[in-house]
Design a protein around this motif. Structure first.
Motif, PDB file in Angstrom:
ATOM      1  N   GLN A 107      -5.280   4.061   5.700  1.00  0.00           N
ATOM      2  CA  GLN A 107      -4.671   5.254   6.291  1.00  0.00           C
ATOM      3  C   GLN A 107      -3.423   4.879   7.079  1.00  0.00           C
ATOM      4  OE1 GLN A 107      -8.060   6.682   8.504  1.00  0.00           O
ATOM      5  NE2 GLN A 107      -8.872   7.826   6.762  1.00  0.00           N
ATOM      6  N   GLU A 108      -3.490   3.784   7.817  1.00  0.00           N
ATOM      7  CA  GLU A 108      -2.330   3.315   8.576  1.00  0.00           C
ATOM      8  C   GLU A 108      -1.192   2.888   7.647  1.00  0.00           C
ATOM      9  OE1 GLU A 108      -1.799   3.228  12.096  1.00  0.00           O
ATOM     10  OE2 GLU A 108      -3.407   4.689  11.774  1.00  0.00           O
ATOM     11  N   PHE A 109      -1.527   2.258   6.537  1.00  0.00           N
ATOM     12  CA  PHE A 109      -0.522   1.840   5.564  1.00  0.00           C
ATOM     13  C   PHE A 109       0.206   3.060   5.004  1.00  0.00           C
ATOM     14  CE2 PHE A 109       0.857   0.821   1.252  1.00  0.00           C
ATOM     15  CZ  PHE A 109       1.552  -0.363   1.446  1.00  0.00           C
ATOM     16  N   VAL A 110      -0.533   4.078   4.600  1.00  0.00           N
ATOM     17  CA  VAL A 110       0.075   5.304   4.063  1.00  0.00           C
ATOM     18  C   VAL A 110       0.901   6.003   5.146  1.00  0.00           C
ATOM     19  CG1 VAL A 110      -0.414   7.586   3.074  1.00  0.00           C
ATOM     20  CG2 VAL A 110      -1.637   5.565   2.219  1.00  0.00           C
ATOM     21  N   ARG A 111       0.391   6.023   6.373  1.00  0.00           N
ATOM     22  CA  ARG A 111       1.148   6.620   7.486  1.00  0.00           C
ATOM     23  C   ARG A 111       2.469   5.870   7.690  1.00  0.00           C
ATOM     24  NH1 ARG A 111      -2.101   8.988  10.921  1.00  0.00           N
ATOM     25  NH2 ARG A 111      -3.506   7.209  11.033  1.00  0.00           N
ATOM     26  N   PHE A 112       2.439   4.550   7.612  1.00  0.00           N
ATOM     27  CA  PHE A 112       3.648   3.735   7.719  1.00  0.00           C
ATOM     28  C   PHE A 112       4.653   4.118   6.639  1.00  0.00           C
ATOM     29  CE2 PHE A 112       5.825  -0.130   6.096  1.00  0.00           C
ATOM     30  CZ  PHE A 112       6.613  -0.428   7.198  1.00  0.00           C
ATOM     31  N   MET A 113       4.167   4.288   5.401  1.00  0.00           N
ATOM     32  CA  MET A 113       5.056   4.695   4.307  1.00  0.00           C
ATOM     33  C   MET A 113       5.725   6.026   4.624  1.00  0.00           C
ATOM     34  SD  MET A 113       2.917   3.647   0.872  1.00  0.00           S
ATOM     35  CE  MET A 113       4.182   4.312  -0.243  1.00  0.00           C
ATOM     36  N   HIS A 114       4.944   6.992   5.098  1.00  0.00           N
ATOM     37  CA  HIS A 114       5.513   8.305   5.446  1.00  0.00           C
ATOM     38  C   HIS A 114       6.538   8.172   6.566  1.00  0.00           C
ATOM     39  CE1 HIS A 114       3.225  10.989   2.882  1.00  0.00           C
ATOM     40  NE2 HIS A 114       2.090  10.409   3.241  1.00  0.00           N
ATOM     41  N   GLU A 115       6.215   7.424   7.611  1.00  0.00           N
ATOM     42  CA  GLU A 115       7.126   7.248   8.750  1.00  0.00           C
ATOM     43  C   GLU A 115       8.451   6.629   8.333  1.00  0.00           C
ATOM     44  OE1 GLU A 115       4.957   4.843  11.549  1.00  0.00           O
ATOM     45  OE2 GLU A 115       3.655   6.504  12.151  1.00  0.00           O
ATOM     46  N   LYS A 116       8.394   5.691   7.388  1.00  0.00           N
ATOM     47  CA  LYS A 116       9.603   4.986   6.948  1.00  0.00           C
ATOM     48  C   LYS A 116      10.288   5.683   5.778  1.00  0.00           C
ATOM     49  CE  LYS A 116       9.355   1.720   9.948  1.00  0.00           C
ATOM     50  NZ  LYS A 116      10.384   1.600  10.993  1.00  0.00           N
ATOM     51  N   GLY A 117       9.709   6.771   5.282  1.00  0.00           N
ATOM     52  CA  GLY A 117      10.301   7.484   4.151  1.00  0.00           C
ATOM     53  C   GLY A 117      10.208   6.699   2.848  1.00  0.00           C
ATOM     54  N   ILE A 118       9.186   5.880   2.720  1.00  0.00           N
ATOM     55  CA  ILE A 118       8.979   5.066   1.521  1.00  0.00           C
ATOM     56  C   ILE A 118       8.014   5.806   0.605  1.00  0.00           C
ATOM     57  CG2 ILE A 118       8.086   2.870   0.643  1.00  0.00           C
ATOM     58  CD1 ILE A 118       8.775   1.716   3.482  1.00  0.00           C
ATOM     59  N   SER A 119       8.418   6.022  -0.628  1.00  0.00           N
ATOM     60  CA  SER A 119       7.557   6.777  -1.542  1.00  0.00           C
ATOM     61  C   SER A 119       6.808   5.903  -2.536  1.00  0.00           C
ATOM     62  CB  SER A 119       8.381   7.820  -2.308  1.00  0.00           C
ATOM     63  OG  SER A 119       9.368   7.168  -3.092  1.00  0.00           O
ATOM     64  N   HIS A 120       7.161   4.607  -2.609  1.00  0.00           N
ATOM     65  CA  HIS A 120       6.510   3.756  -3.603  1.00  0.00           C
ATOM     66  C   HIS A 120       5.995   2.466  -2.976  1.00  0.00           C
ATOM     67  CE1 HIS A 120       5.609   2.499  -7.705  1.00  0.00           C
ATOM     68  NE2 HIS A 120       5.909   1.287  -7.276  1.00  0.00           N
ATOM     69  N   ALA A 121       4.746   2.127  -3.321  1.00  0.00           N
ATOM     70  CA  ALA A 121       4.140   0.866  -2.898  1.00  0.00           C
ATOM     71  C   ALA A 121       3.448   0.234  -4.095  1.00  0.00           C
ATOM     72  CB  ALA A 121       3.128   1.103  -1.788  1.00  0.00           C
ATOM     73  N   TYR A 122       3.260  -1.060  -4.017  1.00  0.00           N
ATOM     74  CA  TYR A 122       2.501  -1.751  -5.054  1.00  0.00           C
ATOM     75  C   TYR A 122       1.753  -2.914  -4.425  1.00  0.00           C
ATOM     76  CZ  TYR A 122       5.970  -5.522  -5.210  1.00  0.00           C
ATOM     77  OH  TYR A 122       6.788  -6.563  -4.884  1.00  0.00           O
ATOM     78  N   LEU A 123       0.806  -3.431  -5.180  1.00  0.00           N
ATOM     79  CA  LEU A 123       0.043  -4.591  -4.757  1.00  0.00           C
ATOM     80  C   LEU A 123      -0.405  -5.358  -5.987  1.00  0.00           C
ATOM     81  CD1 LEU A 123      -3.322  -4.175  -5.274  1.00  0.00           C
ATOM     82  CD2 LEU A 123      -2.855  -2.347  -3.661  1.00  0.00           C
ATOM     83  N   TRP A 124      -0.752  -6.611  -5.790  1.00  0.00           N
ATOM     84  CA  TRP A 124      -1.355  -7.439  -6.826  1.00  0.00           C
ATOM     85  C   TRP A 124      -2.733  -7.852  -6.351  1.00  0.00           C
ATOM     86  CZ3 TRP A 124       0.216  -8.359 -11.681  1.00  0.00           C
ATOM     87  CH2 TRP A 124       1.542  -8.088 -12.002  1.00  0.00           C
ATOM     88  N   THR A 125      -3.690  -7.843  -7.241  1.00  0.00           N
ATOM     89  CA  THR A 125      -5.040  -8.304  -6.965  1.00  0.00           C
ATOM     90  C   THR A 125      -5.590  -8.919  -8.247  1.00  0.00           C
ATOM     91  OG1 THR A 125      -7.165  -7.676  -5.969  1.00  0.00           O
ATOM     92  CG2 THR A 125      -6.143  -6.062  -7.468  1.00  0.00           C
ATOM     93  N   THR A 126      -6.872  -9.181  -8.275  1.00  0.00           N
ATOM     94  CA  THR A 126      -7.477  -9.734  -9.488  1.00  0.00           C
ATOM     95  C   THR A 126      -8.598  -8.820  -9.964  1.00  0.00           C
ATOM     96  OG1 THR A 126      -9.234 -11.038  -8.458  1.00  0.00           O
ATOM     97  CG2 THR A 126      -7.037 -12.060  -8.597  1.00  0.00           C
ATOM     98  N   ASP A 127      -9.019  -9.068 -11.188  1.00  0.00           N
ATOM     99  CA  ASP A 127     -10.103  -8.291 -11.778  1.00  0.00           C
ATOM    100  C   ASP A 127     -11.442  -8.543 -11.095  1.00  0.00           C
ATOM    101  OD1 ASP A 127     -10.122 -10.911 -12.782  1.00  0.00           O
ATOM    102  OD2 ASP A 127     -10.937 -10.311 -14.721  1.00  0.00           O
ATOM    103  N   GLU A 128     -11.513  -9.509 -10.203  1.00  0.00           N
ATOM    104  CA  GLU A 128     -12.761  -9.815  -9.487  1.00  0.00           C
ATOM    105  C   GLU A 128     -12.925  -9.013  -8.201  1.00  0.00           C
ATOM    106  OE1 GLU A 128     -13.399 -14.426 -10.795  1.00  0.00           O
ATOM    107  OE2 GLU A 128     -12.362 -14.060  -8.910  1.00  0.00           O
TER     108      GLU A 128
END
Length: 166
Positions: A107-128
């Protein structure tokens, strides 16, 4: 046994000397124990943290360091990337899972995106990482890429997830 609650956790959003090394330690230690990842995984984390530390800009990046009794027990990093942000280093020690901390930080991450006017985020993880992936998809991240990898000293599939906010 004492039960820890979300109210017992302090969230620090300032990056201090020693934090990056400790984040690397938690990743190397925990993933070796839980997933049998090797030293190359820790080196991969260290490379990324080096880049983050060298490019860190408090106006564009954000860290959430979860502390309990003065000890870092988890974290999440939002690293700026041109017109988007990368979600990185999202980890908790096992005894701090299941108390709502992951949900709170998402929730804090999404709030940060809204505050900064950032509309796109991504991440890398594994299938595990099934539990993490379930949390990411609940917040709107969508699988966009898969690639085989042996970077963690064992064969697995790396997965990219993307989030676009309306």
């Amino acid at each position: 046994m004492t039960t820890v609650s979300l109210a017992d956790i302090q969230i620090r959003t300032t990056l201090q000397p020693g934090d990056l090394g400790y984040i690397a330690y938690i990743h190397g230690d925990l993933y070796a124990k839980e997933c049998n990842y090797g030293i190359n995984f820790e080196a991969y984390v260290l490379d990324g943290l080096k880049e983050f530390g060298q490019q860190y800009d408090a106006a564009k990046d954000k860290v959430w360091l979860c502390e309990h009794k003065g000890r870092i027990v988890g974290c999440l990093v939002a690293q700026h990337r041109a017109q988007q942000v990368q979600l990185r280093y999202f980890i908790f020690l096992p005894e701090y899972r299941g108390i709502g901390l992951g949900k709170y930080l998402m929730q804090e991450f999404v709030r940060f995106m809204h505050e900064k006017g950032i509309s796109h985020a991504y991440l890398w993880t594994t299938d595990e990482q099934h539990t993490a992936t379930a949390l990411y998809t609940r917040y709107g991240f969508v699988l966009t890429e898969e690639k085989p990898s042996e970077s963690f000293d064992k064969p697995l599939t790396e997965r990219r997830y993307d989030l676009t906010l309306a």
